[in-house]
Design an enzyme around this catalytic site. Structure first.
Site, PDB file in Angstrom:
ATOM      1  N   SER A 245     -19.035  14.972  33.100  1.00 39.30           N
ATOM      2  CA  SER A 245     -17.744  15.184  33.736  1.00 39.30           C
ATOM      3  C   SER A 245     -17.795  16.507  34.494  1.00 39.30           C
ATOM      4  O   SER A 245     -18.792  17.226  34.445  1.00 39.30           O
ATOM      5  CB  SER A 245     -16.628  15.232  32.684  1.00 39.30           C
ATOM      6  OG  SER A 245     -16.822  16.350  31.819  1.00 39.30           O
ATOM      7  N   LYS A 246     -16.703  16.838  35.163  1.00 38.35           N
ATOM      8  CA  LYS A 246     -16.698  18.071  35.948  1.00 38.35           C
ATOM      9  C   LYS A 246     -16.892  19.305  35.081  1.00 38.35           C
ATOM     10  O   LYS A 246     -17.515  20.286  35.495  1.00 38.35           O
ATOM     11  CB  LYS A 246     -15.396  18.180  36.741  1.00 38.35           C
ATOM     12  CG  LYS A 246     -15.349  17.245  37.941  1.00 38.35           C
ATOM     13  CD  LYS A 246     -14.138  17.514  38.801  1.00 38.35           C
ATOM     14  CE  LYS A 246     -14.160  16.623  40.046  1.00 38.35           C
ATOM     15  NZ  LYS A 246     -13.005  16.868  40.927  1.00 38.35           N
ATOM     16  N   ARG A 247     -16.393  19.249  33.857  1.00 38.29           N
ATOM     17  CA  ARG A 247     -16.555  20.427  32.986  1.00 38.29           C
ATOM     18  C   ARG A 247     -18.010  20.598  32.569  1.00 38.29           C
ATOM     19  O   ARG A 247     -18.440  21.684  32.208  1.00 38.29           O
ATOM     20  CB  ARG A 247     -15.649  20.316  31.762  1.00 38.29           C
ATOM     21  CG  ARG A 247     -16.037  19.233  30.770  1.00 38.29           C
ATOM     22  CD  ARG A 247     -15.020  19.094  29.638  1.00 38.29           C
ATOM     23  NE  ARG A 247     -15.306  17.982  28.767  1.00 38.29           N
ATOM     24  CZ  ARG A 247     -16.102  18.063  27.704  1.00 38.29           C
ATOM     25  NH1 ARG A 247     -16.679  19.205  27.398  1.00 38.29           N
ATOM     26  NH2 ARG A 247     -16.307  17.007  26.939  1.00 38.29           N
ATOM     27  N   HIS A 248     -18.795  19.518  32.610  1.00 34.07           N
ATOM     28  CA  HIS A 248     -20.218  19.580  32.273  1.00 34.07           C
ATOM     29  C   HIS A 248     -21.070  20.003  33.464  1.00 34.07           C
ATOM     30  O   HIS A 248     -22.150  20.545  33.300  1.00 34.07           O
ATOM     31  CB  HIS A 248     -20.726  18.203  31.812  1.00 34.07           C
ATOM     32  CG  HIS A 248     -20.146  17.737  30.517  1.00 34.07           C
ATOM     33  ND1 HIS A 248     -19.612  16.479  30.371  1.00 34.07           N
ATOM     34  CD2 HIS A 248     -20.022  18.348  29.325  1.00 34.07           C
ATOM     35  CE1 HIS A 248     -19.185  16.325  29.121  1.00 34.07           C
ATOM     36  NE2 HIS A 248     -19.410  17.443  28.476  1.00 34.07           N
TER      37      HIS A 248
END
Length: 474
Positions: A245-248
């Site tokens: 995901s974007k946080r990753h």
């Protein structure tokens, strides 16, 4: 099937419904490396048949991202939408040869069919109701689609270079649509036709396309065309094993450029996300081209880790020549400084790069650390610098200024000797004299070795900055 002794042709085929994301960049890299390794060619195709979601901005961003990563392609960019007539012609020819048929099932019929299958606990798929039916029975108010007459018995075996043999029973595959009721081709048809016409021999892509391979193979075989070699790469997960995901780190490639990563470091990092060569971690691009093969691609999802990327990027920065590194960081430095960098300031940056790049892991960190070299006087002081100039700090700075002004030689070692001798003579710590100097020269609480900084700034600039700080503190 395409023979592996033929000169390989690979392709990267993104859809311009969004920017070039990190998973797509890795797919492009693997195709590019395989083509380079084997002496083959690498093609770029923009799959822009989804007109509602495809945008020129996304196409431009994909091409810019490829160029930034250094992944050059052979020939012109192929735009899938421009080839729709060719795709449709192939389907109509197959229809004329009995390999496809018109299906007149209405949307209502198909919905009722799916509902009945779901209620019965059966797989939801087209039941072939128009497969062998006489078109004379067709309702007048229904525009037909064209469906592939798929094989219904036996198996389709995908000889995958990464996943191994993947066996799909043909009874599980329905007669997929080739042309919609308005005559436009479907994605599955377009991909098969484009791969054939571009001479693609090896299809290297994410394993989320594995389910498509069996369907595409059925169409390819119906057309009598050679089946490409398939290699379906496991997807990238986050460090916690969850879907990326974007946080990753599931960001567009341009975000990594803006965060200050070097393209050569990104290539190395993406290579190691799912491919390995023993215990090697640092693999320059030339070495990667020499070593890369599909046997080195793992079957398990790889995990994205920003810490590893930072460490790898730091390695590449330390091993980049100073002048090119300044050029790479210059836009970020000018943005941080809020001003253009003139020739004199750029020369300071090049001279100071050795002390700067040893401490930074990204160009953004490097820019923030280097900006003091280019700022115009009087330079602003951050909170840490002000603390060093409070109380006795200002008096110690004046002492240091007088000593430096009288220094006969303006070199780092000589300047250090002057200040060290004064500290010993006065019975104080060297840092008590040096830290206020650091604050005055850099405007920060940290910097490269301060005597190196003084030598790079030169006598006039260094003494001028110290005087500015003294004037501001009185």
């Amino acid at each position: 099937m395409a023979t592996e002794t033929s000169k390989p042709v690979c392709r990267f085929a993104p859809s311009p419904t969004g920017y070039l994301h990190i998973g797509g960049a890795r797919t492009a890299l693997f195709n590019w490396l395989f083509a380079k390794h084997t002496g083959g060619s690498f093609r770029l195709r923009i799959e822009d048949t989804d007109r509602a979601r495809s945008t020129p901005e996304a196409t431009e961003a994909i091409i810019d991202g490829m160029k930034w990563l250094g992944l050059d392609w052979d020939g012109e960019v192929v735009h899938q939408f421009a080839r729709m007539d060719r795709h449709a012609a192939v389907a109509l020819d197959l229809l004329a040869r009995g390999g496809a048929y018109y299906c007149y099932a209405s949307p209502k019929e198909l919905e009722e069919m799916r509902s009945a299958q779901k209620a019965a606990g059966k797989p939801i798929r087209y039941d072939g109701r128009w497969r062998d039916r006489d078109p004379k029975e067709a309702p007048a108010d229904i525009k037909p689609v064209v469906r592939l007459k798929a094989r219904q018995d036996g198996e389709t075996i995908i000889r995958d270079k990464v996943q191994g043999d993947v066996v799909v029973k043909n009874e599980q595959l329905d007669d997929m649509i080739l042309l919609r009721a308005d005559g436009t081709p479907t994605y599955m048809l377009s991909v098969v036709v484009d791969d054939h016409d571009m001479g693609v021999t090896h299809v290297i892509r994410g394993d989320d396309h594995l389910n498509n391979a069996a369907r595409q193979m059925q169409l390819i075989e119906r057309l009598g065309w050679p089946v490409p070699v398939y290699a379906h790469i496991p997807l990238i997960h986050g460090p916690d094993g969850a879907k990326l995901s974007k946080r990753h780190g599931a960001l567009a490639v341009d975000a990594y450029r803006d965060m200050g990563y070097l393209p050569e470091a990104m290539r190395n990092y993406l290579l190691r996300l799912g491919w390995g060569h023993g215990d090697d971690e640092i693999i320059p691009t030339a070495q990667a081209i020499e070593w890369f093969d599909l046997d080195g691609v793992g079957r398990s999802p790889s995990r994205f880790d920003f810490k590893k990327l930072d460490n790898l990027n730091g390695h590449y920065m330390r091993h980049t020549e100073d002048a090119p590194l300044v050029d790479a960081a210059l836009p970020l430095i000018e943005k941080a400084a809020g001003q253009k960098v003139d020739a004199a300031a750029k020369a300071r940056l090049v001279a100071g790069m050795g002390g700067l790049k040893a401490r930074a892991k990204t160009l953004l960190e490097l820019a923030n650390a280097a900006v003091f070299y280019v700022r115009s006087r009087p330079i602003a002081l951050d909170d840490a610098a002000r603390k060093h100039l409070a109380g006795e700090g200002l008096a110690n700075l004046k002492t240091a200024r007088d000593l430096f002004a009288a220094a006969p030689v303006w070199e780092a070692a000589a300047l250090e000797a002057v200040l060290r001798e004064a500290a010993e003579r006065g019975g104080i710590k060297l840092g008590s004299l040096a830290q206020p100097v650091r604050a005055a020269l850099s405007g920060q609480g940290t910097s490269p070795p301060i005597f190196e900084v003084m030598a790079i700034l030169g006598r006039d600039e260094a003494l001028g900055r110290i005087s500015d700080a003294l004037a501001g503190g009185t």
